[in-house]
Scaffold this active site. Structure first.
Site, PDB file in Angstrom:
ATOM      1  N   TYR A  20      -3.964  -7.797 -11.323  1.00 50.82           N
ATOM      2  CA  TYR A  20      -3.210  -7.247 -12.448  1.00 50.82           C
ATOM      3  C   TYR A  20      -2.606  -8.331 -13.352  1.00 50.82           C
ATOM      4  CZ  TYR A  20      -3.315  -2.360 -10.916  1.00 50.82           C
ATOM      5  OH  TYR A  20      -3.701  -1.092 -10.592  1.00 50.82           O
ATOM      6  N   ASP A  42      -2.805   4.914  -2.344  1.00 49.43           N
ATOM      7  CA  ASP A  42      -3.243   6.293  -2.598  1.00 49.43           C
ATOM      8  C   ASP A  42      -3.992   6.843  -1.379  1.00 49.43           C
ATOM      9  OD1 ASP A  42      -2.189   6.002  -5.163  1.00 49.43           O
ATOM     10  OD2 ASP A  42      -3.899   6.919  -6.160  1.00 49.43           O
ATOM     11  N   LYS A  91      -9.452 -10.118   1.504  1.00 49.50           N
ATOM     12  CA  LYS A  91     -10.920 -10.254   1.509  1.00 49.50           C
ATOM     13  C   LYS A  91     -11.204 -11.735   1.691  1.00 49.50           C
ATOM     14  CE  LYS A  91     -14.936  -8.231   1.077  1.00 49.50           C
ATOM     15  NZ  LYS A  91     -15.474  -7.067   1.774  1.00 49.50           N
ATOM     16  N   ASP A 143     -12.103  -3.766   3.291  1.00 52.79           N
ATOM     17  CA  ASP A 143     -13.061  -2.653   3.420  1.00 52.79           C
ATOM     18  C   ASP A 143     -12.894  -1.957   4.767  1.00 52.79           C
ATOM     19  OD1 ASP A 143     -14.047  -5.013   4.527  1.00 52.79           O
ATOM     20  OD2 ASP A 143     -16.109  -4.747   3.840  1.00 52.79           O
TER      21      ASP A 143
HETATM   22  C1  IPM Z   1       0.665   2.765  -9.492  1.00 54.35           C
HETATM   23  C2  IPM Z   1      -0.114   3.100 -10.740  1.00 54.35           C
HETATM   24  C3  IPM Z   1      -0.021   1.924 -11.682  1.00 54.35           C
HETATM   25  C4  IPM Z   1      -0.870   0.813 -11.104  1.00 54.35           C
HETATM   26  C5  IPM Z   1      -0.363   2.163 -13.135  1.00 54.35           C
HETATM   27  C6  IPM Z   1       0.544   3.177 -13.735  1.00 54.35           C
HETATM   28  C7  IPM Z   1      -0.250   0.905 -13.931  1.00 54.35           C
HETATM   29  O1  IPM Z   1      -1.413   3.457 -10.427  1.00 54.35           O
HETATM   30  O2  IPM Z   1       1.857   2.458  -9.609  1.00 54.35           O
HETATM   31  O3  IPM Z   1       0.096   2.803  -8.400  1.00 54.35           O
HETATM   32  O4  IPM Z   1      -2.088   0.769 -11.333  1.00 54.35           O
HETATM   33  O5  IPM Z   1      -0.292  -0.020 -10.437  1.00 54.35           O
HETATM   34 MN    MN Z   2      -1.798   3.601  -8.309  1.00 53.69          MN
END
Ligand code: IPM
Ligand code: MN
Ligand code: NAD
Length: 364
Positions: free
Chosen positions: A139, A254, A194, A226
């Site tokens: 990021y 997630d 990784k 993975d």
């Molecule tokens: C999260 C979201 C964010 C990310 C977005 C909103 C930038 O998916 O907080 O998990 O990708 O980190």
């Molecule tokens: Mn996210």
């Protein structure tokens, strides 16, 4: 301790305002009037469509100055800037980088009353934290990648010794404060990377090993990302604290949320040395926005994390008690089956929050 805490609130888009308002109502009912002073500020994709700005400077400044920031969620798919990426996520990303919110703490816990989708051995007890490095990794490239002649695009993954050291220290500190992994009670930090393929991750692991020497009481564990996705599904009770690079942490959190009932239940705390942003892990959920059925638990538990963080920072027992009450009310409500449709219930967002308010009131 302060008399009053200034909380900057940004509702966002989609279900953002629905869950945010629900959480504010609960916070108002759990603390005496005036302890938290909420000020609302605009940002997000809707705001961009209206004004051409996704994050006004005044909103950023208010968030930087506040004692803590609460955010619902933002983003409308398709509302993008010139580089093709969504403008709605500017708020979250600019705060993370600008305020150096390097630690993203994402608890993954299976609550009693929730039927998770897993049926493997160990799936009845899931209680770990994904500690996502939040200030660098893939990021770091946001806004700085390249697109050459519409043929070649790049984004660079950045990992620094300083960035890795501080997140790994945080992982071991969280492990020390925890009860260990549900499977065996062992306090364990898993380094997820990784390292077998990329130099940046091999470096992450070597810095992890250096820092780990300072915590001989905590077990070290390694997983390549993975295979980690499989372990999180097949032996989730082995995990205690998982520390990982920014993008991996995004994806794994997630998945982890799905193993304990879904994104609607997943809280998150993004903290640096001086600032904290509290919002659930999920997004603006356009598919259910406006129906009043968004699951508020992730947001409510994120607001409890905010109270815990402020309580520790300012040694404020009132906030600690309020956080404990909110978490206890959530646990009780889930045991009783107070759920929105995503978890098989038929309650609305406000029904669930109403039940939480009743429970907190009953605690006196
Ligand atoms: C999260 C979201 C964010 C990310 C977005 C909103 C930038 O998916 O907080 O998990 O990708 O980190
Ligand atoms: Mn996210
Ligand atoms: P999402 O998290 O919004 O939704 C994924 C799925 O989970 C959807 O089916 C949704 O209905 C469900 N879900 C999420 N939260 C829920 C809740 N509280 N209650 C019930 N169901 C819930 O992810 P997406 O669809 O990939 O992204 C939608 C938008 O959100 C995009 O614009 C994305 O950029 C943005 N986003 C924003 C944030 C943030 O602001 N913090 C985080 C992630 C995604």
């Amino acid at each position: 301790m302060k008399d009053q805490y200034d909380i900057a609130v940004v509702h966002g888009d989609g279900i953002g305002p629905e869950i945010c308002i629900a959480s504010l109502t609960l916070l108002d009912s759990v603390l005496p009037g005036g302890v938290l002073r909420f000020t609302e500020h605009p940002a997000g994709a809707e705001h961009f469509l209206k004004t051409g700005e996704s994050l006004p400077q005044a909103t950023y400044d208010a968030c930087a100055k506040a004692d803590a920031v609460l955010h619902g969620a933002a983003g409308i798919p398709g509302v993008v800037g010139p580089d093709g990426t969504e403008v709605g996520v500017d708020f979250t990303l600019k705060l993370r980088f600008g305020l150096d919110l390097y630690a993203n703490i994402r608890p993954i816990r299976l609550f009693d009353g929730v039927t998770g989708p897993l049926c493997c051995k160990g799936a009845d007890k899931i209680d770990y934290v994904i500690l996502r490095e939040n200030s660098e990794g893939l990021y770091a490239s946001r806004g700085g990648g390249t697109l050459l002649r519409e043929e070649v695009a790049t984004d660079t993954l950045v990992q620094t010794r300083k960035g890795i050291r501080r997140i790994v220290h945080k992982a071991f500190q969280l492990a020390r404060l925890s009860n260990g992994a549900p499977a065996d009670g062992v306090r364990r930090v898993t380094c997820c990377d990784k390292a077998n393929v990329l130099r940046s991750y091999a470096f992450f692991r070597s810095v992890f090993d250096d820092v780990a020497k300072e915590y001989p009481d905590i077990e070290c564990d390694y997983a390549i990302v993975d295979a980690m996705t499989m372990h999180m599904v097949l032996r989730p009770n082995h995990y205690n604290i998982i520390v990982t690079e920014n993008m991996f942490g995004d994806i794994l959190s997630d998945l982890g949320a799905a193993t304990v009932g879904g994104l609607g239940l997943a809280p998150s705390a993004e903290v640096g040395d001086n600032n904290g942003l509290f919002q659930p892990s999920h997004g603006s959920a356009p598919d259910i926005a406006g129906q009043g059925v968004a699951n508020p638990y992730g947001m409510v538990l994120s607001s409890a994390a905010m109270l815990d963080w402020l309580a520790l920072r300012y040694e404020d027992q009132r906030l600690l008690t309020a956080a404990t009450q909110i978490k206890a009310a959530c646990a009780m409500a889930m045991t009783e089956g107070c759920f929105t449709p995503d978890l098989g219930g038929d309650l609305s967002t406000t029904d669930v929050v109403g039940a939480l308010i009743d429970k907190v009131k009953a605690m006196g």
